[in-house]
Design a protein around this motif. Structure first.
Motif, PDB file in Angstrom:
ATOM      1  N   ASN A 111       0.974  -1.296   0.090  1.00  0.00           N
ATOM      2  CA  ASN A 111      -0.211  -0.010  -0.107  1.00  0.00           C
ATOM      3  C   ASN A 111       0.900   1.308   0.010  1.00  0.00           C
ATOM      4  N   LEU A 112       1.884   1.139   0.778  1.00  0.00           N
ATOM      5  CA  LEU A 112       2.749   2.476   0.803  1.00  0.00           C
ATOM      6  C   LEU A 112       3.487   2.808  -0.481  1.00  0.00           C
ATOM      7  N   ILE A 113       3.939   1.321  -0.881  1.00  0.00           N
ATOM      8  CA  ILE A 113       4.682   1.616  -2.604  1.00  0.00           C
ATOM      9  C   ILE A 113       3.475   2.155  -3.294  1.00  0.00           C
ATOM     10  N   ASP A 165       9.108   8.398   2.396  1.00  0.00           N
ATOM     11  CA  ASP A 165       9.646   8.419   3.583  1.00  0.00           C
ATOM     12  C   ASP A 165       9.162   7.582   4.611  1.00  0.00           C
ATOM     13  N   HIS A 166       7.916   7.401   4.454  1.00  0.00           N
ATOM     14  CA  HIS A 166       6.995   6.434   5.337  1.00  0.00           C
ATOM     15  C   HIS A 166       7.676   4.888   4.979  1.00  0.00           C
ATOM     16  N   LEU A 167       7.800   4.752   3.693  1.00  0.00           N
ATOM     17  CA  LEU A 167       8.207   3.464   3.200  1.00  0.00           C
ATOM     18  C   LEU A 167       9.673   2.974   3.937  1.00  0.00           C
ATOM     19  N   ASN A 168      10.478   4.032   3.656  1.00  0.00           N
ATOM     20  CA  ASN A 168      11.887   3.856   4.061  1.00  0.00           C
ATOM     21  C   ASN A 168      11.777   3.391   5.705  1.00  0.00           C
TER      22      ASN A 168
END
Length: 100
Positions: free
Chosen positions: A12-14, A20-23
């Motif tokens: 979902n993040l991708i 930033d949140h994905l990292n």
């Protein structure tokens, strides 16, 4: 088609491109996996230490078993020798003092 091993939260993040949140999420997941691998390594090292201790004990027991077998062989040989001496003495006694 989604991969069965894919993390839905990360997928979902991708898709939403929140890098930033994905990292942060990937970093947390990586740290979690590293922590789990370290825990597993520690458990395996403890098992290895126990196996090494068991191997050492078996070596000691094997050495003691060899010593016991050597002692047993010495005792058996001594008994054989004593039986032979008894037979020789019986023969001598029978020669010099024949039975009635």
């Amino acid at each position: 088609m989604q991969n069965q091993n894919a993390d839905p939260h990360l997928t979902n993040l991708i898709q939403n491109a929140d890098f930033d949140h994905l990292n942060q999420a990937l970093t947390l997941r990586l740290f979690g996996e590293v922590r789990e691998l370290r825990r597993r390594i520690d458990a395996l090292e403890k098992k290895l230490d126990l196996l090494n201790l068991n191997e050492y004990i078996l070596q000691i027991l094997d050495s003691q078993n060899e010593e016991i077998n050597e002692c047993k062989d010495l005792i058996v040989n001594r008994i054989r020798n004593q039986k032979s001496e008894i037979e020789e003495l019986r023969s001598l006694v029978n020669w010099y003092c024949p039975p009635d």
